[in-house]
Design an enzyme around this catalytic site. Structure first.
Site, PDB file in Angstrom:
ATOM      1  N   LYS A   1      -8.699  10.138  12.773  1.00 42.23           N
ATOM      2  CA  LYS A   1      -8.887  11.423  13.212  1.00 42.23           C
ATOM      3  C   LYS A   1      -8.775  12.429  12.731  1.00 42.23           C
ATOM      4  CE  LYS A   1      -9.428  10.228  18.351  1.00 42.23           C
ATOM      5  NZ  LYS A   1      -8.739  10.389  19.617  1.00 42.23           N
TER       6      LYS A   1
ATOM      7  N   GLY B   1      -1.232   7.915  20.104  1.00 41.36           N
ATOM      8  CA  GLY B   1      -0.673   7.977  19.109  1.00 41.36           C
ATOM      9  C   GLY B   1      -1.023   9.844  17.983  1.00 41.36           C
TER      10      GLY B   1
ATOM     11  N   ALA C   1      -4.562  12.940  18.174  1.00 43.22           N
ATOM     12  CA  ALA C   1      -4.161  12.283  19.024  1.00 43.22           C
ATOM     13  C   ALA C   1      -5.458  11.281  19.483  1.00 43.22           C
ATOM     14  CB  ALA C   1      -3.412  12.635  20.026  1.00 43.22           C
ATOM     15  N   ASP C   2      -4.888   9.541  20.163  1.00 40.73           N
ATOM     16  CA  ASP C   2      -5.138   8.855  20.635  1.00 40.73           C
ATOM     17  C   ASP C   2      -4.800   8.003  21.103  1.00 40.73           C
ATOM     18  OD1 ASP C   2      -7.887   8.202  20.297  1.00 40.73           O
ATOM     19  OD2 ASP C   2      -7.075   6.365  20.423  1.00 40.73           O
ATOM     20  N   THR C   3      -5.211   7.951  22.444  1.00 42.32           N
ATOM     21  CA  THR C   3      -4.587   7.468  24.131  1.00 42.32           C
ATOM     22  C   THR C   3      -4.970   6.374  24.198  1.00 42.32           C
ATOM     23  OG1 THR C   3      -3.726  10.060  25.187  1.00 42.32           O
ATOM     24  CG2 THR C   3      -3.278   8.162  26.078  1.00 42.32           C
TER      25      THR C   3
END
Length: 196
Positions: free
Chosen positions: A57, A110, A73-75
């Protein structure tokens, strides 16, 4: 008095939750959502997947800019080693909630930050553990009817009515919401950004 260095910050996300958290800690930022495919390849560990998606991203948005620090961010929600993404429909949400009922699971977010002018990049992640109460089929159906599970990893949002499903947590609450603020502050410090 020395003022804190505040470069141009860009959030690579349209998530209202992440926007609210950045505003909560007093950051001024622009929003340029990334357009990457967020599909996680099978067999990838959840912490690795969360960091890689965040990195993709950040890279996607940083490539479009001459200057600015991109925050992405990525959850990822993981039950055992199985990643539970965003449900495709109500049936998938129901199955996820049934699997999570009465059990501990892990949430990974992340973080990737890139300076688009220098290409400097720092990545990290946070991990929290969440224990669901035992859910009845009526509670699952009522929760699905709120519509809240449909755009969230693991089919729940702890910052909304999903809080009523959570018996206890271990670790960072903001990580479960989708942006671990303490971890983010450590990453931003590599770019000279001091929030306090």
């Amino acid at each position: 008095m020395c003022s804190n260095f505040r470069p141009r910050l860009i959030l690579a996300s349209a998530s209202p939750r992440r926007q609210k958290l950045l505003k909560q800690i007093g950051l001024d930022f622009e929003i340029i959502p990334s357009s990457i495919d967020e599909t996680v390849p099978p067999g990838v560990a959840p912490d690795v997947a969360a960091v890689k998606l965040a990195e993709n991203k950040a890279i996607d948005v940083a490539r479009r800019l001459k200057d600015g620090i991109v925050i992405a961010a990525d959850t990822v929600v993981a039950l055992d080693d199985s990643i539970l993404g965003k449900p495709k429909d109500e049936e998938e949400a129901r199955k996820m909630l049934e699997r999570l009922s009465g059990r501990w699971h892990r949430v990974f977010t992340g973080i990737a930050v890139i300076d688009s002018s220098s290409s400097k990049k720092v990545t990290d992640y946070e991990e929290s553990r969440v224990k669901f109460k035992n859910l009845s089929s009526v509670e699952i159906e009522n929760y699905i009817r709120t519509g809240e599970p449909m755009d969230k990893a693991g089919a729940y949002g702890i910052q909304g009515k999903g809080a009523l499903l959570v018996e206890k947590i271990e670790g960072c609450y903001y990580n479960i919401v989708g942006l671990p603020l303490f971890r983010l502050s450590l990453v931003l410090s590599h770019f000279g950004v001091k929030i306090l």
